[in-house]
Write a protein that holds these residues in place. Structure first.
Motif, PDB file in Angstrom:
ATOM      1  N   GLN A   1      46.998  60.269  32.175  1.00 20.42           N
ATOM      2  CA  GLN A   1      46.604  58.641  33.142  1.00 20.42           C
ATOM      3  C   GLN A   1      45.186  58.183  33.340  1.00 20.42           C
ATOM      4  O   GLN A   1      44.344  59.422  34.023  1.00 20.42           O
ATOM      5  CB  GLN A   1      47.669  58.556  34.123  1.00 20.42           C
ATOM      6  CG  GLN A   1      47.340  57.210  34.682  1.00 20.42           C
ATOM      7  CD  GLN A   1      48.012  56.174  34.233  1.00 20.42           C
ATOM      8  OE1 GLN A   1      48.981  56.848  32.522  1.00 20.42           O
ATOM      9  NE2 GLN A   1      48.747  55.398  34.350  1.00 20.42           N
ATOM     10  N   VAL A   2      44.769  57.464  32.793  1.00 21.00           N
ATOM     11  CA  VAL A   2      43.124  56.616  32.973  1.00 21.00           C
ATOM     12  C   VAL A   2      43.375  54.875  33.364  1.00 21.00           C
ATOM     13  O   VAL A   2      44.144  54.260  33.127  1.00 21.00           O
ATOM     14  CB  VAL A   2      42.979  56.444  31.431  1.00 21.00           C
ATOM     15  CG1 VAL A   2      41.395  55.948  32.108  1.00 21.00           C
ATOM     16  CG2 VAL A   2      42.546  57.704  30.779  1.00 21.00           C
ATOM     17  N   GLN A   3      42.947  55.611  34.417  1.00 22.10           N
ATOM     18  CA  GLN A   3      42.314  53.978  35.667  1.00 22.10           C
ATOM     19  C   GLN A   3      40.925  52.985  34.355  1.00 22.10           C
ATOM     20  O   GLN A   3      39.664  54.932  34.818  1.00 22.10           O
ATOM     21  CB  GLN A   3      42.375  54.309  36.789  1.00 22.10           C
ATOM     22  CG  GLN A   3      43.833  54.411  37.222  1.00 22.10           C
ATOM     23  CD  GLN A   3      44.702  54.669  38.723  1.00 22.10           C
ATOM     24  OE1 GLN A   3      43.571  54.748  38.992  1.00 22.10           O
ATOM     25  NE2 GLN A   3      45.518  54.541  38.847  1.00 22.10           N
ATOM     26  N   LEU A   4      41.189  52.608  34.720  1.00 16.02           N
ATOM     27  CA  LEU A   4      39.696  51.620  33.978  1.00 16.02           C
ATOM     28  C   LEU A   4      39.474  50.313  35.178  1.00 16.02           C
ATOM     29  O   LEU A   4      39.998  49.494  35.253  1.00 16.02           O
ATOM     30  CB  LEU A   4      39.429  50.725  33.062  1.00 16.02           C
ATOM     31  CG  LEU A   4      40.301  52.434  31.892  1.00 16.02           C
ATOM     32  CD1 LEU A   4      40.748  51.576  30.080  1.00 16.02           C
ATOM     33  CD2 LEU A   4      38.696  53.308  32.198  1.00 16.02           C
ATOM     34  N   VAL A   5      38.095  50.934  36.061  1.00 22.48           N
ATOM     35  CA  VAL A   5      38.027  49.611  36.561  1.00 22.48           C
ATOM     36  C   VAL A   5      36.473  48.415  36.082  1.00 22.48           C
ATOM     37  O   VAL A   5      35.675  48.950  36.691  1.00 22.48           O
ATOM     38  CB  VAL A   5      37.831  49.694  37.969  1.00 22.48           C
ATOM     39  CG1 VAL A   5      37.438  48.889  38.267  1.00 22.48           C
ATOM     40  CG2 VAL A   5      38.935  50.337  38.449  1.00 22.48           C
ATOM     41  N   GLU A   6      36.918  46.906  36.026  1.00 20.34           N
ATOM     42  CA  GLU A   6      35.572  46.919  35.513  1.00 20.34           C
ATOM     43  C   GLU A   6      35.188  46.188  36.605  1.00 20.34           C
ATOM     44  O   GLU A   6      35.742  45.957  37.840  1.00 20.34           O
ATOM     45  CB  GLU A   6      36.395  45.705  34.452  1.00 20.34           C
ATOM     46  CG  GLU A   6      36.555  45.994  33.567  1.00 20.34           C
ATOM     47  CD  GLU A   6      38.164  45.607  33.273  1.00 20.34           C
ATOM     48  OE1 GLU A   6      39.097  45.425  32.465  1.00 20.34           O
ATOM     49  OE2 GLU A   6      38.602  46.037  34.143  1.00 20.34           O
ATOM     50  N   SER A   7      33.451  45.644  36.688  1.00 23.20           N
ATOM     51  CA  SER A   7      32.829  44.965  37.738  1.00 23.20           C
ATOM     52  C   SER A   7      31.650  44.312  37.029  1.00 23.20           C
ATOM     53  O   SER A   7      31.374  44.541  35.601  1.00 23.20           O
ATOM     54  CB  SER A   7      32.219  45.996  38.988  1.00 23.20           C
ATOM     55  OG  SER A   7      31.281  46.680  38.080  1.00 23.20           O
ATOM     56  N   GLY A   8      30.677  43.488  37.661  1.00 24.43           N
ATOM     57  CA  GLY A   8      29.850  43.200  36.940  1.00 24.43           C
ATOM     58  C   GLY A   8      29.537  41.390  36.262  1.00 24.43           C
ATOM     59  O   GLY A   8      28.894  41.027  35.665  1.00 24.43           O
ATOM     60  N   GLY A   9      30.868  40.817  36.782  1.00 21.72           N
ATOM     61  CA  GLY A   9      31.532  39.541  35.443  1.00 21.72           C
ATOM     62  C   GLY A   9      30.958  38.544  37.426  1.00 21.72           C
ATOM     63  O   GLY A   9      30.228  39.128  37.829  1.00 21.72           O
ATOM     64  N   GLY A  10      30.418  37.291  36.451  1.00 20.12           N
ATOM     65  CA  GLY A  10      30.304  36.394  37.665  1.00 20.12           C
ATOM     66  C   GLY A  10      30.199  35.081  37.232  1.00 20.12           C
ATOM     67  O   GLY A  10      29.858  34.550  35.562  1.00 20.12           O
ATOM     68  N   LEU A  11      28.864  34.207  37.532  1.00 24.30           N
ATOM     69  CA  LEU A  11      28.713  32.808  36.776  1.00 24.30           C
ATOM     70  C   LEU A  11      27.484  32.731  36.341  1.00 24.30           C
ATOM     71  O   LEU A  11      26.302  33.266  37.386  1.00 24.30           O
ATOM     72  CB  LEU A  11      28.970  31.279  38.103  1.00 24.30           C
ATOM     73  CG  LEU A  11      28.362  30.080  37.457  1.00 24.30           C
ATOM     74  CD1 LEU A  11      29.153  29.730  36.230  1.00 24.30           C
ATOM     75  CD2 LEU A  11      28.396  29.273  38.677  1.00 24.30           C
ATOM     76  N   VAL A  12      27.166  32.313  35.275  1.00 23.75           N
ATOM     77  CA  VAL A  12      25.761  32.732  34.739  1.00 23.75           C
ATOM     78  C   VAL A  12      25.280  31.118  33.936  1.00 23.75           C
ATOM     79  O   VAL A  12      26.284  30.769  33.684  1.00 23.75           O
ATOM     80  CB  VAL A  12      25.081  33.870  33.841  1.00 23.75           C
ATOM     81  CG1 VAL A  12      25.456  33.755  32.742  1.00 23.75           C
ATOM     82  CG2 VAL A  12      23.887  33.574  33.855  1.00 23.75           C
ATOM     83  N   GLN A  13      24.155  30.752  33.885  1.00 19.09           N
ATOM     84  CA  GLN A  13      23.310  29.667  33.258  1.00 19.09           C
ATOM     85  C   GLN A  13      23.569  29.967  32.118  1.00 19.09           C
ATOM     86  O   GLN A  13      22.929  31.178  31.423  1.00 19.09           O
ATOM     87  CB  GLN A  13      22.484  29.252  33.324  1.00 19.09           C
ATOM     88  CG  GLN A  13      22.568  28.047  34.516  1.00 19.09           C
ATOM     89  CD  GLN A  13      21.662  27.731  35.494  1.00 19.09           C
ATOM     90  OE1 GLN A  13      20.144  27.863  34.982  1.00 19.09           O
ATOM     91  NE2 GLN A  13      21.547  26.301  35.984  1.00 19.09           N
ATOM     92  N   ALA A  14      23.791  29.214  30.639  1.00 16.71           N
ATOM     93  CA  ALA A  14      23.780  29.280  29.513  1.00 16.71           C
ATOM     94  C   ALA A  14      22.405  29.796  29.073  1.00 16.71           C
ATOM     95  O   ALA A  14      20.938  29.403  29.539  1.00 16.71           O
ATOM     96  CB  ALA A  14      23.655  27.817  28.852  1.00 16.71           C
ATOM     97  N   GLY A  15      21.886  30.638  28.247  1.00 23.65           N
ATOM     98  CA  GLY A  15      20.777  31.811  28.424  1.00 23.65           C
ATOM     99  C   GLY A  15      20.333  32.855  28.928  1.00 23.65           C
ATOM    100  O   GLY A  15      19.450  33.503  28.640  1.00 23.65           O
ATOM    101  N   GLY A  16      21.278  33.126  30.418  1.00 21.82           N
ATOM    102  CA  GLY A  16      21.613  34.222  31.334  1.00 21.82           C
ATOM    103  C   GLY A  16      21.753  35.539  30.495  1.00 21.82           C
ATOM    104  O   GLY A  16      22.407  35.478  29.692  1.00 21.82           O
TER     105      GLY A  16
END
Length: 127
Positions: A1-16
């Motif tokens: 069994q493999v568990q995956l946890v994402e992080s780092g998303g958010g709100l950013v302006q275009a070009g960022g």
């Protein structure tokens, strides 16, 4: 069994820029190809990028080539997605996934080939 946890998303302006991380459990992480997919509201899940088990082979969708970079650190059981020059059309929930079986440039683009998925992280790019 493999568990995956994402992080780092958010709100950013275009070009960022944003950097997503996907931390995996399990001792065999280094044997799997890993992929990133995304899904915008009302659209199907689409392939973004993938990386082979050693990190020596990468595959990119045309829509992100030259802007996104995938990498992995097998010692840390983590895969990264560096996203630069973000566009509003990059807005979606981003998922990482593990492909434990055979992988090549065709199969890594197919979400049905992946065995394990994370819960997703939202990326929103404002114009």
């Amino acid at each position: 069994q493999v568990q995956l946890v994402e992080s780092g998303g958010g709100l950013v302006q275009a070009g960022g820029s944003l950097r997503l991380s996907c931390a995996a459990s399990g001792r065999t992480f280094g044997r799997y190809a890993m992929g990133w997919f995304r899904q915008a509201p009302g659209k199907e899940r689409e392939f973004v990028v993938a990386i082979g088990w050693s990190g020596g082979t990468t595959y990119y969708s045309d829509s992100v080539k030259g802007r996104f970079t995938i990498s992995r650190d097998n010692a840390k059981n983590t895969v990264y997605l560096q996203m630069n020059s973000l566009k509003p059309e990059d807005t979606a929930v981003y998922y990482c996934a593990a492909l434990t079986g055979y992988s090549d440039s065709y199969y890594v683009r197919k979400p049905t080939m992946y065995d394990y998925w994370g819960q997703g992280t939202q990326v929103t790019v404002s114009s």
